[in-house]
Design a protein around this motif. Structure first.
Motif: not given
Length: 913
Positions: A592, A596, A626-627, A630, A634
């Motif tokens: 992650r 970024t 990224e999706t 994440l 999560d």
């Protein structure tokens, strides 16, 4: 004592000569090794002449150590050779070497055998030299020295692949040639009077194979042993450098003297393997320190051995005659013919059968003429002259011919190689490289021009003065920029592959920088570094598709994870699964952060260089990564929020420590901190960091059965004794996202209580799946009806379940009527709901896990206490972020169990991107 003093003084003077020859070679545009050889031969010749002159009596103590060098061949082979070979292999990237492994092995092993045979049989036929002695000379002169050639290549900017071929050939070439030399020397010493007979040849050939194969095994095992010892050194650069320095000597002597295998092969393999391991496992600063230390030690050793070996040339050529001249020329012709046979005869065959990329004729001619010989050849020749079991004529033949051949390759091939390369055009950039170079230069010059303009404003320099300087850059930028840009010479596919390779390389650098900050554990750094290297390979070989396919694998559950999950499920051992989940946290967190930062790199470097169109495509691919990352992170965060917070705090703490230490170092460099205060601040900061690291982060799976039972409303009113008995019947199960808890059509062997997580029930033919959360249960319908399961149950997030076996389920309901009533009530609700949805008859069974009314609505997880729904911003299945298909392909285990994998919605998006 006086002899030791004078020997030490002579060596010190030689190193003094080296110190001044190195810059002189650069000024004269000559490779240093050729310079060392020329000066060494000159000093040796001068010493021989002076020793026979009237000045000999006064200079005898100084001249004798030069002429009658007290350094035996064993010193060359045991003191200099291991560190020279090891350092050269340590800095080579094994993955790049493997790309051309077939041609390198052909040049390094097959070419050695062919050269030795051609030279040996040729000298035996033309000059009547005994066959074994001629073959021994062939093995000696088959060793190539890459130092001079690589220095020329790097000076003129030769292609990387050409340099890689020559370096790889030279390293493995030494190992093969020395192994062959040892074998032939043994034959010559023990069976010389009999020559090559079947009785002597077969055992020696067997010993050669054993020695070579044993060296491969010893080097591989030794490298891994050294790598395992590195964590014990706690990052001490001095200790790491010492370990790397002594490792080649231990392996060389252990193999050569005690195990009867090739020490040179062991050192070569150990350097290649250890370089690949340490490059990922230790911080970049420590790795660079090892390379710098090794390069310095190798320079000292290489320059000294070259000078010492060159000094011997004058002594070995003292009785050089006309026959020797013809013999040296014959060896030159035979060596070139043998290499030409391999390069132009055997190498194309590798390309024809698909084992190697095509090697162009200019490359072949460069490799043919660039086979220079050096210190290793002279050291092996010296070893022959010192062997008291050999005939004096054989020793003279080897010494004179080998020395003359070395001088010819250095002063004829070496001095003309640069002109040959330029004549062949090997140093010229391709059209693509020229366009890329022009684009890079244009962007760099534009940045410099803008920086000069800003500096002029900052320092109040008149605009006309600043303009006079910045105006010089406009024509340079215009000249550098390729007409039409990269689009004129590169297709969009090629530019996209170039962008993805650069992006993956930057990702690897970011991971290593996190390691430098101490934020990631070594196993995670190694895993992510390998992933970045696979991204580079995927982009290089398959472009966008290869990059996307490889990117998905970073989020997949590894084999180790699946094994740990199976161990936990069947053996109830928690620690391996705990460790795997902790590593997954680190991997997802590092990805992650890296993704970024890659966005900034994309905007700052790739877009200006390759254009907006390529930037948009790469940005879209980064967005999908990224999706998915994440969503997977999560899912873990929802399950273990405290651990996630602690892990991120640890990362930031290590980053803060690095910033703090760099701040102290800057103040020390500026003179604002004295050495005592600077050291005191560093010690206190490091001590505080070590104290914090002692409080190790531990991920608690939270699978204590008794505690979990108390969380279920259905079981909350059970007496303590019944709860304890039930705890012995229930088995805790951890289920990763995407895994099938049960499948339609299979026999019901138990029911599951959902302690935490989100489960989706998918019935064939049903439009909307049903989601269940904490406090629910699933799988009871098949047990009550006795029919096969009529629905799939899939974990949407990490789930903690309690499994109650079918027989235990029936016994438990009999012993607890109130629980039976509750279960039967839920069952009737589910049957009624299914009748309404399907229009089924009263006798039709209802699917497992389907509830009635508001209790069974798809949004049921929202009000449920402790429920962990799939993130709303992620596509279906992304929460798992790990699997690419169901059943055996994705989970790696049998279908039907909670450890089986599900489908990854993010992979579809990444492919589409």
């Amino acid at each position: 004592m006086s002899e030791i003093v004078f020997v030490t003084l002579a060596i010190a003077l030689l190193w003094l000569v080296v110190a001044f020859l190195q810059p002189l070679a650069g000024r004269l545009n000559l490779p240093p090794t050729i310079m060392f050889a020329g000066v060494g031969v000159a000093i040796g010749t001068a010493a021989v002449v002076l020793l026979s002159s009237p000045l000999a009596t006064r200079l005898e103590d100084v001249l004798k150590p030069i002429v009658n060098q007290p350094v035996p061949s064993a010193v060359f082979l045991y003191t200099f050779l291991p560190i020279l070979i090891f350092q050269a292999t340590l800095s080579i990237e094994l993955r790049r070497l493997l790309e051309d492994l077939a041609p390198i092995l052909l040049l390094a092993v097959v070419a050695v055998l062919v050269s030795a045979a051609v030279i040996g049989f040729g000298l035996n036929w033309a000059f009547g030299v005994p066959l074994l002695a001629a073959l021994l000379l062939g093995s000696i002169v088959a060793t190539t020295d890459p130092a001079a050639v690589v220095a020329i290549f790097r000076d003129i900017g030769a292609p990387a692949r050409l340099t890689r071929l020559v370096e790889g050939e030279s390293l493995l070439n030494d190992a093969a040639a020395i192994a062959l030399f040892s074998w032939l020397l043994t034959l010559l010493v023990y069976d010389y009077s009999f020559g090559l007979t079947a009785d002597s040849l077969w055992p020696a050939a067997r010993d050669f194979v054993i020695a070579f194969g044993g060296g491969l095994l010893l080097g591989s095992v030794g490298a891994r042993a050294v790598a395992l010892a590195f964590p014990l050194l706690r990052g001490s650069r001095a200790a790491e450098a010492t370990l790397v320095l002594v490792a080649p000597y231990i392996l060389y002597i252990l193999g050569d003297r005690f195990l009867g295998v090739s020490g040179v092969v062991a050192v070569v393999v150990a350097g290649l393997v250890l370089g690949g391991l340490l490059r990922r496992r230790i911080p970049p600063g420590n790795w660079q320190h090892l390379l710098d230390m090794g390069e310095q030690v190798a320079f000292w050793a290489g320059s000294l051995v070259f000078l010492l070996a060159a000094l011997l040339v004058a002594r070995m050529l003292s009785d050089f005659d006309l026959r020797d001249v013809f013999m040296v020329l014959a060896v030159v012709v035979a060596a070139l013919a043998a290499r030409a046979l391999v390069l132009f005869g055997l190498l194309p065959a590798l390309s024809a059968i698909g084992l190697s990329q095509r090697v162009s004729h200019p490359y072949k001619l460069t490799i043919l003429w660039g086979g220079l010989r050096g210190a290793v050849t002279l050291a092996l020749a010296l070893a022959v002259t010192e062997n008291r079991f050999l005939d004096p004529e054989v020793k003279r033949f080897v010494a004179v011919t080998a020395s003359g051949f070395v001088l010819f390759t250095l002063f004829v091939n070496g001095l003309s190689l640069r002109r040959l390369i330029r004549w062949l055009g090997v140093d010229r950039l391709s059209a693509v490289d020229q366009a890329l170079r022009g684009q890079v230069v244009a962007i760099a010059l534009a940045d410099v021009r803008d920086g000069v303009a800003r500096a002029g404003d900052r320092y109040g320099i008149p605009a006309e003065v600043t303009g006079a300087v910045t105006g010089r850059y406009a024509p340079r930028i215009e000249d550098a920029a390729h007409p039409g840009g990269l689009e004129a010479v590169l297709t969009e596919r090629d530019r996209l592959a170039l962008a993805l390779i650069a992006l993956a390389s930057q990702e690897r650098s970011l991971i290593l920088s996190y390691h430098e900050q101490g934020a990631l554990s070594p196993p995670v750094v190694e895993r992510l570094s390998r992933h970045a290297e696979r991204l580079i390979e995927g982009a290089r070989t398959e472009g966008r598709l290869g990059y996307a396919r490889t990117a998905r694998r970073a989020l997949e559950f590894s084999r180790g994870f699946r094994f740990a999950n199976a161990v936990h499920r069947y053996l109830r051992i928690e620690r391996p699964l705990n460790r795997q989940l902790a590593a997954r946290f680190e991997v997802l967190l590092a990805l992650r952060l890296a993704l970024t930062e890659l966005r900034h790199y994309l905007d700052a470097r790739i877009v200006p260089l390759l254009g907006e169109r390529i930037g948009d495509i790469v940005a879209e691919m980064l967005q999908y990564r990224e999706t998915a990352t994440l969503a997977a992170l999560d899912a873990l965060r929802l399950q273990y929020p405290d651990y996630a917070d602690a892990r991120e705090q640890s990362f930031l703490s290590q980053f803060a420590l690095r910033q703090e230490l760099e701040h102290y170092d800057a103040l020390r460099a500026e003179g604002l901190l004295g050495p005592e205060l600077h050291e005191n601040l560093r010690r206190s900061s490091l001590a505080a960091a070590r104290s914090e690291r002692r409080q190790r982060l531990r991920l608690d799976l939270g699978l204590d059965t008794v505690s979990l039972i108390r969380q279920f409303p259905l079981l909350a009113n059970l007496p303590d004794d019944r709860r304890a008995r039930l705890a012995r019947l229930l088995r805790p199960v951890f289920v990763p996202p995407g895994a099938h808890i049960m499948r339609a059509g299979e026999r019901g062997r138990g029911m599951y209580f959902i302690s935490s997580g989100a489960v989706e029930v998918r019935r064939p033919g049903q439009d909307e799946p049903v989601r269940l959360g904490r406090g629910d249960f699933v799988g009871e319908m098949a047990l009550i009806s006795g029919q096969p399961r009529s629905a799939d149950a899939v974990a949407l997030s990490y789930c903690r379940l309690l499994l109650l076996d079918a027989a235990d389920f029936e016994a438990f309901l009999k012993a607890n009527p109130e629980v039976r009533d509750e279960v039967e009530a839920v069952t009737r609700e589910r049957e009624a709901e299914n009748l309404v949805q399907d229009g089924a008859g009263p006798g039709d069974p209802a699917p497992d896990g389907e509830a009635a009314g508001d209790e069974s609505a798809p949004d049921r997880l929202a009000p449920a206490e402790g429920a962990e729904p799939e993130p709303s911003n992620a596509p279906q299945g992304v929460a798992g972020g790990s699997q690419d298909g169901g059943g055996q392909d994705s989970g790696g285990q049998e279908e039907g169990g909670p450890e089986n994998g599900g489908r990854d919605g993010s992979s579809r998006g990444l492919q589409a991107g």
